[in-house]
Design an enzyme around this catalytic site. Sequence first.
Site, PDB file in Angstrom:
ATOM      1  N   TYR A  95       0.794  -1.231   0.000  1.00  0.00           N
ATOM      2  CA  TYR A  95       0.000   0.000   0.000  1.00  0.00           C
ATOM      3  C   TYR A  95       0.825   1.278   0.000  1.00  0.00           C
ATOM      4  O   TYR A  95       0.489   2.232  -0.728  1.00  0.00           O
ATOM      5  CB  TYR A  95      -1.008  -0.029   1.157  1.00  0.00           C
ATOM      6  N   GLU A 137      -8.684  -6.998   4.587  1.00  0.00           N
ATOM      7  CA  GLU A 137      -7.936  -8.092   3.970  1.00  0.00           C
ATOM      8  C   GLU A 137      -7.286  -8.989   5.020  1.00  0.00           C
ATOM      9  O   GLU A 137      -7.201 -10.210   4.825  1.00  0.00           O
ATOM     10  CB  GLU A 137      -6.900  -7.520   2.996  1.00  0.00           C
TER      11      GLU A 137
END
Length: 401
Positions: A95, A137
């Site tokens: 990310y 997630e």
Amino acid sequence: MLSQQTITIIKSTVPVLEVYGAEITTTFYKSLFNAHPELLNMFNHANQQQGKQQAALANAVYAAALHIDRLEAILPVVRQIAQKHRSLGVQPEHYPIVGQHLLGAIKTVLGDAATDEIIEAWGEAYGVIANAFIGIERDLEVQAAEQSGGWSDFRAFRVERKVRESEVITSFYLMPVNGQPIADFAPGQYVSVKITIPGEPYTHIRQYSLSDAPGKPYYRISVKREEAFEERPAGKISNHLHKHIEEGSVLWLSAPAGDFILESGDTKPVVLISGGVGLTPMVSMLNTLAVTEPGRQVTFIHAAHNEQMHAMREHVEKLVSNHAQLSAYWCYAAPLGDPATYHKKGYLDLPWLKSVVPSKEASFYFCGPTPFMRAVNGMLKEWDVPDTAIHYEFFGPADVL
């Protein structure tokens, strides 16, 4: 929580994203892959070449900006994308890399218009959204690994059977190499398949719907061989599977994922509508409904180019003959044979749909090529079917219906 100033700044960029979103995401992917070519293995290269992945990300960024003051409105989309990310093996450390290149792309495309204040606001907003993805997630990964028969990352499966279903679709029956139990799944879900092609530096990952009912000792995927057509390149992985993966070959699978599933507790009649290889999740649902809900009326409608392209027809017809609550109808765009062997020539339309579906008071599920899905969605809207009764799945990046 985002400050009101940040929310105001992000909101002010919505009109700009509407115009420049695709250019920003195209610049983003180019920059990302130049700096981190190893991430290419997580993406379908054909979708990149056709701009589908860029468009999907542009839509997601636009939606995030539009709803930045009430991010709960996009949580269903976040969960849907998070399912794909978990299946592909996206990790928290990815990310910051994505954020760096996304902010860089905004600055590159907008130039001086992307002030330090705007970049800082988007950096703050990205951090909040990224943390939401990471949290969801992580939970999905734990669920996948800790369920009975579950696992994390990828697991080795052997091809037990390879069955030709039509001119272009082949099924692969997959059993775990270690002989241990496999995770259950909901009809409509998919698995990711990781492929290594000799001579290529990076692996490839593709997601394929599970095409049989759960509860079997195997998983089945049914793959369409994608040929080159106009601007669309040939499917590298689908062709590799058809040509080079045989019985005895080993494939690496992630645990089942996806939120396109039969809704639990729904007792209304079910209408399953598929086009082309979009029948794979529909057949999984049909196989399940035939056994688990014998009192529920199910209408199965499949559209194909012609008889030679129609996969699993005999299987569905046998199910219909053995289960009174099931009915099935075939629509061929360019049929080759006896009109008695299909129900409609040409494309689906609403008058014909009304003639074979007993009532609009039903739950509708559909899947297929995007133009087909747009057409079906338009028919259901015209018929005043409520949004809550409409369910669909995109193969590949999410598009707009």
